[in-house]
Design an enzyme around this catalytic site. Structure first.
Site, PDB file in Angstrom:
ATOM      1  N   ASP A 199      -0.398  -0.679  -4.919  1.00  0.00           N
ATOM      2  CA  ASP A 199      -1.615  -0.068  -5.478  1.00  0.00           C
ATOM      3  C   ASP A 199      -1.349   1.308  -6.066  1.00  0.00           C
ATOM      4  OD1 ASP A 199      -1.195   1.204  -3.047  1.00  0.00           O
ATOM      5  OD2 ASP A 199      -3.257   1.001  -2.346  1.00  0.00           O
ATOM      6  N   ASN A 200      -0.328   1.982  -5.598  1.00  0.00           N
ATOM      7  CA  ASN A 200       0.066   3.288  -6.149  1.00  0.00           C
ATOM      8  C   ASN A 200       1.419   3.668  -5.592  1.00  0.00           C
ATOM      9  OD1 ASN A 200      -2.454   3.998  -3.988  1.00  0.00           O
ATOM     10  ND2 ASN A 200      -0.494   4.983  -3.520  1.00  0.00           N
ATOM     11  N   ASP A 220       0.846  -1.192   0.000  1.00  0.00           N
ATOM     12  CA  ASP A 220       0.000   0.000   0.000  1.00  0.00           C
ATOM     13  C   ASP A 220       0.888   1.251   0.000  1.00  0.00           C
ATOM     14  OD1 ASP A 220      -1.965   1.895   0.324  1.00  0.00           O
ATOM     15  OD2 ASP A 220      -2.929   0.933   2.021  1.00  0.00           O
ATOM     16  N   ASP A 221       0.829   2.037  -1.061  1.00  0.00           N
ATOM     17  CA  ASP A 221       1.610   3.275  -1.176  1.00  0.00           C
ATOM     18  C   ASP A 221       3.115   3.034  -1.285  1.00  0.00           C
ATOM     19  OD1 ASP A 221      -0.814   4.551  -0.851  1.00  0.00           O
ATOM     20  OD2 ASP A 221      -0.220   5.736   0.890  1.00  0.00           O
ATOM     21  N   CYS A 231      -5.903   4.554  -3.619  1.00  0.00           N
ATOM     22  CA  CYS A 231      -6.092   3.166  -3.207  1.00  0.00           C
ATOM     23  C   CYS A 231      -7.304   2.489  -3.838  1.00  0.00           C
ATOM     24  CB  CYS A 231      -6.208   3.091  -1.684  1.00  0.00           C
ATOM     25  SG  CYS A 231      -4.699   3.546  -0.805  1.00  0.00           S
TER      26      CYS A 231
END
Length: 452
Positions: free
Chosen positions: A269-270, A9-10, A42
Site C-alpha cells: 500500500d505504500n 502493509d508498509d 494506508c
C-alpha cells in the site's frame, strides 16, 4: 481469469532482497519499475486500489476524521469497487486481513465481498479478532494464531473450494505485516543476526534546500540509528511469512489445477523510510522511499522475466483486474488497465506521462487520531499538505504554503539536491498547470489527457 492479490502493509523496496518467492514470481512474470501510490498512507492508498480513483475523487486523504478512514470510504465509495463489479459479474470475491483504517470486526462484511475474514487493530499479529463471514472469532498468542499464517490457511481453503466449484474468483490477502510493531512469525524471530538498515547517500542527511518540515530536524543520534537497525531487522523477519505465503499460494494453485487460469499479483500500500533524508521512522513524504513500491504480476499470457518502464499507479489495479476478468471497465476509475502492458509490453492507446500523488497534512486535515497506527512526529516526517507529480526521471512537489521541491532522479536518484529554485519561471508555471489539471481530472480518459 482468477486473480490472487497479495497486498503487504508498509513494505519498502529495500525488503525485496529478503523475499525469494517474490523474486521467483518476478522471474515468472512482469515487474513494473515505475509503479507508485496515490498517497503514501494506508487508507488513501487502499481506497485508490479498491476504486481505481485518485484521493481527490474518493475524498479519502487520511486515516481518520472528516477526510479519511473507513467511515469516509463507507459513506461515498464502498458501493462502487472492484469487489462490487466482479461479484455482479459472477465472481466469487474473497478478502482476508486488513481492510481500511477505523474498520472493526463489528462493522461486518462489506459490500461486494462473498467471503470475508478481516481484522481491525491486528498489527501485533497476535491476540486479535477477525470477522469471519459475519461471526467474530478471537485469536490468541499461539504460533498457529500468527495472523499471516491464519489468512494463508484461509486463502488455501478458499482457492481449493473455488477450484472444486469451477468458480472464477478474486482473492485479496492484505497482511498487517511488515507494519509496526513489525512482529515476525515465531520461527523467524532469530533470523538475520547483526542485520543493519541499508544506508544510501540520503541516510541521516537532509537534501540541499530541504523544505522546512524536514530541515528543522536535528541529525539522528547513534541511539536512534541503533533503533533503526533493530527495526529493519524485524521488518526483514516479518516479511518472511508473506514470502512463504506467496510460495504456498502458488503451490496450491498448481495442485488445484488452476494455475493456468490464475494471475498472481504482489504489491504494497505504500513504502517506508528508515533514516532516509534525516527522517526517523515513517512514510507520507513524496520521496521515492515512500511512494515507489513493488508491483509484480505473473500468470498465463503475461510476459516472463521482464520489466515494464511505463508509469503505473495503484489506480490502475481495479481496471487491470476487470480486464483480466474479461469485464468491460466500470468507467468510474481514473486508472487504466495494465493488461496490454503485461501481455505485449505496449499500451493499448495513449499512456500517462505523469503520476499524481496527493497528501493532506495536519494543516488541512484533522489531527491524527490518538490510536492512528501511522501517527508521526516531526522527526518521523509530518509534511504539510502537498501535491506531487513525477515521471520516470524527476519529481516535482508543490506544498500548500508555496514551498517547492524538484529532484532530477536521473542524476540524483536519492533525491538529495532540491533544484526547484533554479527552474525557469516558465517551467514552474508549466508544472503547476499540470498539477492543477491532474487535481481536477475525473475518469481514465480525462486523467490521461491531463498529463499532456
Amino acid at each position: 481469469m482468477n486473480v490472487v492479490f497479495v497486498l503487504a502493509d508498509d513494505l519498502s523496496m529495500n525488503l525485496l532482497p529478503h523475499m525469494p518467492n517474490v523474486q521467483a514470481l518476478a522471474k515468472d512474470g512482469t515487474t513494473f519499475t515505475n509503479y507508485t501510490v496515490t498517497d503514501s498512507l494506508c487508507c488513501p492508498s487502499r481506497s485508490s486500489i479498491f476504486t481505481g480513483r485518485y484521493p481527490h475523487n474518493t475524498g479519502v486523504f487520511t486515516n481518520s476524521g472528516k477526510d479519511g478512514g473507513f467511515h469516509k470510504f463507507q459513506q461515498t465509495q464502498e458501493m462502487d469497487t472492484i469487489a462490487t463489479t466482479l461479484k455482479s459479474n459472477g465472481y466469487r470475491t474473497g478478502f482476508m486481513g486488513k481492510y481500511l483504517n477505523e474498520y472493526q470486526p463489528v462493522d461486518g462484511v462489506r459490500p461486494g465481498w462473498t467471503d470475508w475474514a478481516t481484522g481491525g487493530n491486528a498489527y501485533a499479529n497476535f491476540n486479535y479478532k477477525l470477522n469471519e463471514n459475519g461471526a467474530i472469532k478471537k485469536y490468541g498468542s499461539k504460533p498457529e494464531d500468527y495472523l499471516t499464517t491464519v489468512v494463508q490457511n484461509k486463502a488455501v481453503t478458499f482457492i481449493n473450494d473455488a477450484a472444486r466449484r469451477s468458480q472464477p474468483f478474486l482473492l485479496e490477502i492484505a497482511t498487517f505485516s511488515p507494519h509496526g510493531p513489525y512482529t515476525p512469525a515465531p520461527q523467524d524471530k532469530n533470523l538475520f543476526p547483526g542485520m543493519t538498515v541499508p544506508q544510501t547517500s540520503a541516510f541521516n542527511r537532509h537534501p540541499r534546500n530541504a523544505p522546512s518540515y524536514l530541515a528543522a530536524n536535528d541529525p539522528l543520534t547513534p541511539q536512534e540509528i541503533s533503533t533503526l537497525n533493530g527495526i529493519y531487522r524485524k521488518r526483514a523477519q516479518s516479511v518472511q511469512s508473506i514470502d512463504r505465503m506467496i510460495g504456498t499460494l502458488r503451490d496450491t494453485l498448481s495442485k488445484a489445477g488452476i494455475a493456468d487460469h490464475t494471475v498472481v499479483v504482489f504489491s504494497s500500500d505504500n513504502g517506508f523510510h528508515l533514516g532516509d533524508h534525516g527522517l526517523n521512522i515513517g512514510k507520507q513524504t513524496a520521496f521515492s522511499t515512500d511512494v515507489h513500491v513493488p508491483l509484480v504480476v505473473a500468470g498465463p499470457g503475461i510476459r516472463t522475466n521482464t520489466t515494464v518502464d511505463q508509469l503505473a499507479e495503484n489506480i490502475d489495479l481495479r481496471p487491470t483486474f476487470e480486464g483480466l476478468a474479461g469485464i468491460t471497465s466500470s468507467g468510474t476509475a481514473d486508472g487504466t488497465s495494465l493488461v496490454p502492458l503485461l501481455r505485449t509490453g505496449k499500451p493499448a492507446g495513449d499512456w500517462r506521462r505523469l503520476s499524481l500523488i496527493e497528501h493532506h497534512g495536519p494543516k488541512t486535515s484533522e489531527p491524527a487520531a490518538p490510536d492512528d497506527p501511522d501517527k508521526q512526529n516531526s522527526k518521523d516526517g509530518t509534511p504539510p499538505t502537498y501535491t506531487a507529480i513525477r515521471t520516470a526521471d524527476w519529481t516535482f512537489v508543490q506544498y500548500l504554503d508555496g514551498t517547492r521541491e524538484y529532484y532530477d532522479r536521473t542524476t540524483d536518484p536519492d533525491e538529495m539536491n532540491n533544484i526547484a529554485a533554479s527552474l525557469p519561471a516558465e517551467r514552474v508555471q508549466a508544472l503547476q498547470a499540470s498539477i492543477k489539471k491532474m487535481e481536477a481530472c475525473k475518469g481514465s480518459t480525462a486523467c490521461t489527457t491531463a498529463t499532456r
